[in-house]
Design a protein around this motif. Structure first.
Motif, PDB file in Angstrom:
ATOM      1  N   ALA A  39       0.851  -1.202   0.000  1.00 53.60           N
ATOM      2  CA  ALA A  39       0.000   0.000   0.000  1.00 53.60           C
ATOM      3  C   ALA A  39       0.879   1.241   0.000  1.00 53.60           C
ATOM      4  O   ALA A  39       1.859   1.314   0.749  1.00 53.60           O
ATOM      5  CB  ALA A  39      -0.916  -0.004   1.214  1.00 53.60           C
ATOM      6  N   LEU A  40       0.511   2.166  -0.849  1.00 56.72           N
ATOM      7  CA  LEU A  40       1.151   3.485  -0.864  1.00 56.72           C
ATOM      8  C   LEU A  40       0.298   4.390   0.018  1.00 56.72           C
ATOM      9  O   LEU A  40      -0.892   4.558  -0.240  1.00 56.72           O
ATOM     10  CB  LEU A  40       1.186   4.011  -2.300  1.00 56.72           C
ATOM     11  N   LEU A  41       0.878   4.955   1.058  1.00 61.22           N
ATOM     12  CA  LEU A  41       0.149   5.840   1.966  1.00 61.22           C
ATOM     13  C   LEU A  41       0.691   7.251   1.780  1.00 61.22           C
ATOM     14  O   LEU A  41       1.872   7.488   2.020  1.00 61.22           O
ATOM     15  CB  LEU A  41       0.322   5.386   3.415  1.00 61.22           C
ATOM     16  N   THR A  42      -0.176   8.145   1.344  1.00 57.97           N
ATOM     17  CA  THR A  42       0.303   9.492   1.043  1.00 57.97           C
ATOM     18  C   THR A  42       0.219  10.377   2.276  1.00 57.97           C
ATOM     19  O   THR A  42      -0.673  10.201   3.109  1.00 57.97           O
ATOM     20  CB  THR A  42      -0.519  10.139  -0.086  1.00 57.97           C
ATOM     21  N   ASN A  43       1.108  11.356   2.351  1.00 63.19           N
ATOM     22  CA  ASN A  43       0.966  12.361   3.415  1.00 63.19           C
ATOM     23  C   ASN A  43       0.047  13.471   2.894  1.00 63.19           C
ATOM     24  O   ASN A  43      -0.296  13.495   1.708  1.00 63.19           O
ATOM     25  CB  ASN A  43       2.352  12.870   3.871  1.00 63.19           C
ATOM     26  N   PRO A  44      -0.401  14.391   3.770  1.00 63.46           N
ATOM     27  CA  PRO A  44      -1.392  15.392   3.338  1.00 63.46           C
ATOM     28  C   PRO A  44      -0.952  16.225   2.139  1.00 63.46           C
ATOM     29  O   PRO A  44      -1.774  16.582   1.300  1.00 63.46           O
ATOM     30  CB  PRO A  44      -1.566  16.265   4.581  1.00 63.46           C
ATOM     31  N   TRP A  45       0.325  16.525   2.037  1.00 67.63           N
ATOM     32  CA  TRP A  45       0.785  17.356   0.922  1.00 67.63           C
ATOM     33  C   TRP A  45       0.742  16.574  -0.385  1.00 67.63           C
ATOM     34  O   TRP A  45       0.368  17.097  -1.424  1.00 67.63           O
ATOM     35  CB  TRP A  45       2.191  17.881   1.207  1.00 67.63           C
ATOM     36  N   GLU A  46       1.116  15.312  -0.309  1.00 67.17           N
ATOM     37  CA  GLU A  46       1.053  14.468  -1.508  1.00 67.17           C
ATOM     38  C   GLU A  46      -0.399  14.265  -1.937  1.00 67.17           C
ATOM     39  O   GLU A  46      -0.723  14.307  -3.125  1.00 67.17           O
ATOM     40  CB  GLU A  46       1.726  13.117  -1.224  1.00 67.17           C
ATOM     41  N   THR A  47      -1.270  14.066  -0.950  1.00 65.42           N
ATOM     42  CA  THR A  47      -2.694  13.899  -1.255  1.00 65.42           C
ATOM     43  C   THR A  47      -3.222  15.136  -1.981  1.00 65.42           C
ATOM     44  O   THR A  47      -3.925  15.045  -2.986  1.00 65.42           O
ATOM     45  CB  THR A  47      -3.495  13.697   0.048  1.00 65.42           C
ATOM     46  N   GLN A  48      -2.853  16.286  -1.443  1.00 68.02           N
ATOM     47  CA  GLN A  48      -3.343  17.538  -2.019  1.00 68.02           C
ATOM     48  C   GLN A  48      -2.784  17.751  -3.419  1.00 68.02           C
ATOM     49  O   GLN A  48      -3.481  18.230  -4.310  1.00 68.02           O
ATOM     50  CB  GLN A  48      -2.969  18.703  -1.102  1.00 68.02           C
ATOM     51  N   LEU A  49      -1.549  17.387  -3.615  1.00 63.84           N
ATOM     52  CA  LEU A  49      -0.936  17.575  -4.931  1.00 63.84           C
ATOM     53  C   LEU A  49      -1.644  16.716  -5.978  1.00 63.84           C
ATOM     54  O   LEU A  49      -1.949  17.176  -7.082  1.00 63.84           O
ATOM     55  CB  LEU A  49       0.557  17.223  -4.858  1.00 63.84           C
ATOM     56  N   VAL A  50      -1.947  15.477  -5.617  1.00 65.55           N
ATOM     57  CA  VAL A  50      -2.678  14.592  -6.543  1.00 65.55           C
ATOM     58  C   VAL A  50      -4.038  15.201  -6.859  1.00 65.55           C
ATOM     59  O   VAL A  50      -4.460  15.274  -8.014  1.00 65.55           O
ATOM     60  CB  VAL A  50      -2.853  13.186  -5.920  1.00 65.55           C
ATOM     61  N   ARG A  51      -4.692  15.689  -5.803  1.00 61.67           N
ATOM     62  CA  ARG A  51      -6.038  16.243  -5.977  1.00 61.67           C
ATOM     63  C   ARG A  51      -6.024  17.463  -6.889  1.00 61.67           C
ATOM     64  O   ARG A  51      -6.897  17.637  -7.734  1.00 61.67           O
ATOM     65  CB  ARG A  51      -6.553  16.616  -4.596  1.00 61.67           C
ATOM     66  N   THR A  52      -5.006  18.308  -6.723  1.00 63.16           N
ATOM     67  CA  THR A  52      -4.983  19.534  -7.512  1.00 63.16           C
ATOM     68  C   THR A  52      -4.722  19.268  -8.988  1.00 63.16           C
ATOM     69  O   THR A  52      -4.994  20.131  -9.819  1.00 63.16           O
ATOM     70  CB  THR A  52      -3.914  20.513  -6.990  1.00 63.16           C
ATOM     71  N   LEU A  53      -4.203  18.113  -9.317  1.00 66.60           N
ATOM     72  CA  LEU A  53      -3.982  17.799 -10.731  1.00 66.60           C
ATOM     73  C   LEU A  53      -5.283  17.423 -11.435  1.00 66.60           C
ATOM     74  O   LEU A  53      -5.346  17.371 -12.661  1.00 66.60           O
ATOM     75  CB  LEU A  53      -2.983  16.642 -10.865  1.00 66.60           C
ATOM     76  N   GLY A  54      -6.318  17.137 -10.652  1.00 67.59           N
ATOM     77  CA  GLY A  54      -7.609  16.790 -11.260  1.00 67.59           C
ATOM     78  C   GLY A  54      -7.624  15.392 -11.854  1.00 67.59           C
ATOM     79  O   GLY A  54      -8.436  15.094 -12.724  1.00 67.59           O
ATOM     80  N   VAL A  55      -6.729  14.534 -11.384  1.00 66.52           N
ATOM     81  CA  VAL A  55      -6.714  13.153 -11.874  1.00 66.52           C
ATOM     82  C   VAL A  55      -7.135  12.222 -10.736  1.00 66.52           C
ATOM     83  O   VAL A  55      -7.109  12.599  -9.575  1.00 66.52           O
ATOM     84  CB  VAL A  55      -5.324  12.730 -12.402  1.00 66.52           C
ATOM     85  N   ARG A  56      -7.550  11.017 -11.105  1.00 63.97           N
ATOM     86  CA  ARG A  56      -7.968  10.035 -10.110  1.00 63.97           C
ATOM     87  C   ARG A  56      -6.982   8.875 -10.080  1.00 63.97           C
ATOM     88  O   ARG A  56      -6.692   8.283 -11.122  1.00 63.97           O
ATOM     89  CB  ARG A  56      -9.351   9.483 -10.476  1.00 63.97           C
ATOM     90  N   ILE A  57      -6.482   8.567  -8.894  1.00 59.79           N
ATOM     91  CA  ILE A  57      -5.651   7.376  -8.743  1.00 59.79           C
ATOM     92  C   ILE A  57      -6.559   6.166  -8.989  1.00 59.79           C
ATOM     93  O   ILE A  57      -7.649   6.075  -8.438  1.00 59.79           O
ATOM     94  CB  ILE A  57      -5.051   7.309  -7.319  1.00 59.79           C
ATOM     95  N   GLY A  58      -6.104   5.281  -9.838  1.00 54.12           N
ATOM     96  CA  GLY A  58      -6.929   4.122 -10.185  1.00 54.12           C
ATOM     97  C   GLY A  58      -7.729   4.355 -11.452  1.00 54.12           C
ATOM     98  O   GLY A  58      -8.389   3.444 -11.948  1.00 54.12           O
ATOM     99  N   GLY A  59      -7.673   5.574 -11.983  1.00 53.83           N
ATOM    100  CA  GLY A  59      -8.358   5.866 -13.244  1.00 53.83           C
ATOM    101  C   GLY A  59      -9.759   6.382 -13.027  1.00 53.83           C
ATOM    102  O   GLY A  59     -10.344   6.237 -11.960  1.00 53.83           O
ATOM    103  N   ARG A  60     -10.275   7.017 -14.058  1.00 54.06           N
ATOM    104  CA  ARG A  60     -11.638   7.552 -14.016  1.00 54.06           C
ATOM    105  C   ARG A  60     -12.594   6.583 -14.676  1.00 54.06           C
ATOM    106  O   ARG A  60     -12.319   6.102 -15.762  1.00 54.06           O
ATOM    107  CB  ARG A  60     -11.713   8.874 -14.783  1.00 54.06           C
ATOM    108  N   ARG A  61     -13.697   6.336 -14.034  1.00 51.94           N
ATOM    109  CA  ARG A  61     -14.716   5.480 -14.643  1.00 51.94           C
ATOM    110  C   ARG A  61     -15.836   6.306 -15.270  1.00 51.94           C
ATOM    111  O   ARG A  61     -16.524   5.846 -16.156  1.00 51.94           O
ATOM    112  CB  ARG A  61     -15.294   4.522 -13.601  1.00 51.94           C
TER     113      ARG A  61
END
Lengths: 143, 307
Positions: A39-61
């Motif tokens: 399991a990859l466990l992100t810290n709050p800054w990494e979580t926020q960075l992923v979120r700000t890119l507008g992409v979904r981990i695991g892909g968009r359905r």
């Protein structure tokens, strides 16, 4: 970012993503050959960075809703324009149990979740959103 | 097999040897975002980003009045307020009270005076004094992600707003030049740029950085507008110098740009902007209104010639 099973020298495949909870995403990957999982466990800054890119981990359905990122992330917003009376009259009604279930969704994605569930209910012709309808919508959008 | 501890270890696979990213398809998601932008702007003939380098040169006022002038000249015009943290265009074009309408598959711009279409962060914020704060697990170290968030928000405005048929979409950029490379990445080959300066060496020095950065990013910079070029006496209408400096043509030449024209300072421009009325419609017979119309005509001629 890619993950490699060192033992097998095989790329690992996304299995599931959970969260964010307390600012952390838990993303599980597995090796198709040996079955090893991690399991990859992100810290709050990494979580926020992923979120700000507008992409979904695991892909968009499903395709993103219009202005999904801005409306889901802007802290203070205007109330949306009221829906026309005929549309509002046809909108499904939430039961108390279903509303409580929605409260369990993280606040920043709750408006999107509400919209997706209401859209699903409308498409299915439901006049009432129950816990069962919430589960159905969840299965549709987040299998 | 890479193997560990068996005495026959070989070099493990490297990043570029692995196809895909394990299932998230992040690159495909980013390409999809860009495709949405391209598709949404397919019916917009000219996308014009307007930058200034330094703040306080009146860029947004120039954009608002150029939009109004072009509309009066029969062009269909939209304005996207690219200044997310200091949105002014909605107020200047009289749509600050409107709310961005989000439909099932698009967002609809506000319709301002003369039919100008407007989208701004101001249409989402509850009050004029509400700052833009993004929800996050923590606001600590916001500098790590805030720039990315703003770039993504700008991309979302471009991807989700349905502008319809437009001759011009102006993007009113915030002061500084940092948004230009991002725009170039999103709108490769679609966006051209213009700059607004005032007759000040400092303003020209800073705007030169924006011009160089834009060109480096591949944006075709096509013109310079000099604002506050002289002061119109409200009593006699004579135009006097407001700032010492070179003439506008020389200044534009030093930037390697054609001059689109000069706009004299007229305090009524600011009053109209505060009220949300296009100055050129309220005071059409003034020197400044005529200057805006001339700049709009030159811009139109230049871009029509580009195709």
């Amino acid at each position: 970012m890619k993950f490699l099973c060192v033992r097998c020298d095989e790329p690992m495949a996304f299995e599931k993503a959970e969260g964010p909870e307390e600012g952390s995403l838990a993303v599980t990957f597995a090796c198709a050959r040996c079955g090893a999982r991690f399991a990859l466990l992100t810290n709050p800054w990494e979580t926020q960075l992923v979120r700000t890119l507008g992409v979904r981990i695991g892909g968009r359905r499903v395709p993103p809703e219009p202005m999904e990122l801005v409306r889901g992330t802007l802290v203070q917003q205007r109330d949306p324009e009221p829906a026309p009376a005929d549309v509002r009259a046809a909108a499904p009604v939430w039961t108390a149990e279903a509303s409580q279930r929605l409260e369990r969704v993280p606040e920043f994605v709750r408006p999107m979740a509400r919209q997706a569930i209401e859209r699903y209910a409308t498409e299915q012709g439901y006049r009432e959103i129950t816990v069962r309808v919430v589960d159905e919508a969840r299965a549709r959008y987040m299998p | 097999m890479a193997g560990l501890g068996n005495g026959k270890e070989t070099k493990m696979k490297r990043y570029r040897e692995i196809v895909g990213d394990g299932g998230s398809a992040v690159l495909a998601q980013v390409q999809e975002q860009r495709a949405r932008v391209e598709s949404r702007l397919a019916r917009v003939r000219h996308v014009v980003a307007v930058a200034s380098g330094k703040g306080g040169v009146g860029k947004s006022v120039v954009v608002a009045n150029l939009a109004a002038s072009l509309t009066q000249q029969g062009r269909r015009v939209g304005v996207l307020d690219g200044d997310l943290n200091g949105p002014a265009i909605a107020r200047m074009l009289g749509v600050g009270h409107q709310t961005l309408r989000v439909e099932r598959d698009h967002a609809a711009p506000a319709i301002g005076p003369l039919g100008i279409k407007v989208v701004s962060m101001a249409l989402l914020l509850p009050r004029d004094d509400t700052p833009v704060i993004w929800e996050a697990p923590t606001q600590d170290d916001a500098y790590v992600w805030r720039g990315t968030m703003e770039a993504s928000a700008a991309r979302e405005f471009l991807a989700d707003v349905e502008w319809g048929e437009l001759d011009y979409l102006f993007i009113d950029l915030p002061p500084g030049a940092e948004r230009l490379p991002h725009l170039a990445g999103l709108l490769a080959g679609r966006v051209r740029g213009a700059v607004v300066t005032i007759p000040s060496q400092v303003s020209r020095m800073i705007v030169a950085k924006a011009v160089v950065l834009a060109r480096t990013a591949g944006i075709d910079m096509f013109g310079e507008v000099e604002n506050m070029a002289g002061y119109v006496c409200p009593r006699c209408g004579a135009v006097g110098d407001l700032f010492p400096g070179d003439d506008a043509e020389a200044a534009a030449t030093s930037l390697g740009l054609p001059s689109l024209g000069t706009i004299p300072f007229d305090p009524r421009i600011a009053l109209c902007a505060d009220r949300g009325d296009p100055f050129i419609a309220v005071y059409p017979d003034t020197a400044a209104a005529e200057a805006f119309a001339a700049v709009a005509s030159r811009l139109d001629a230049l871009l029509e010639a580009c195709g």
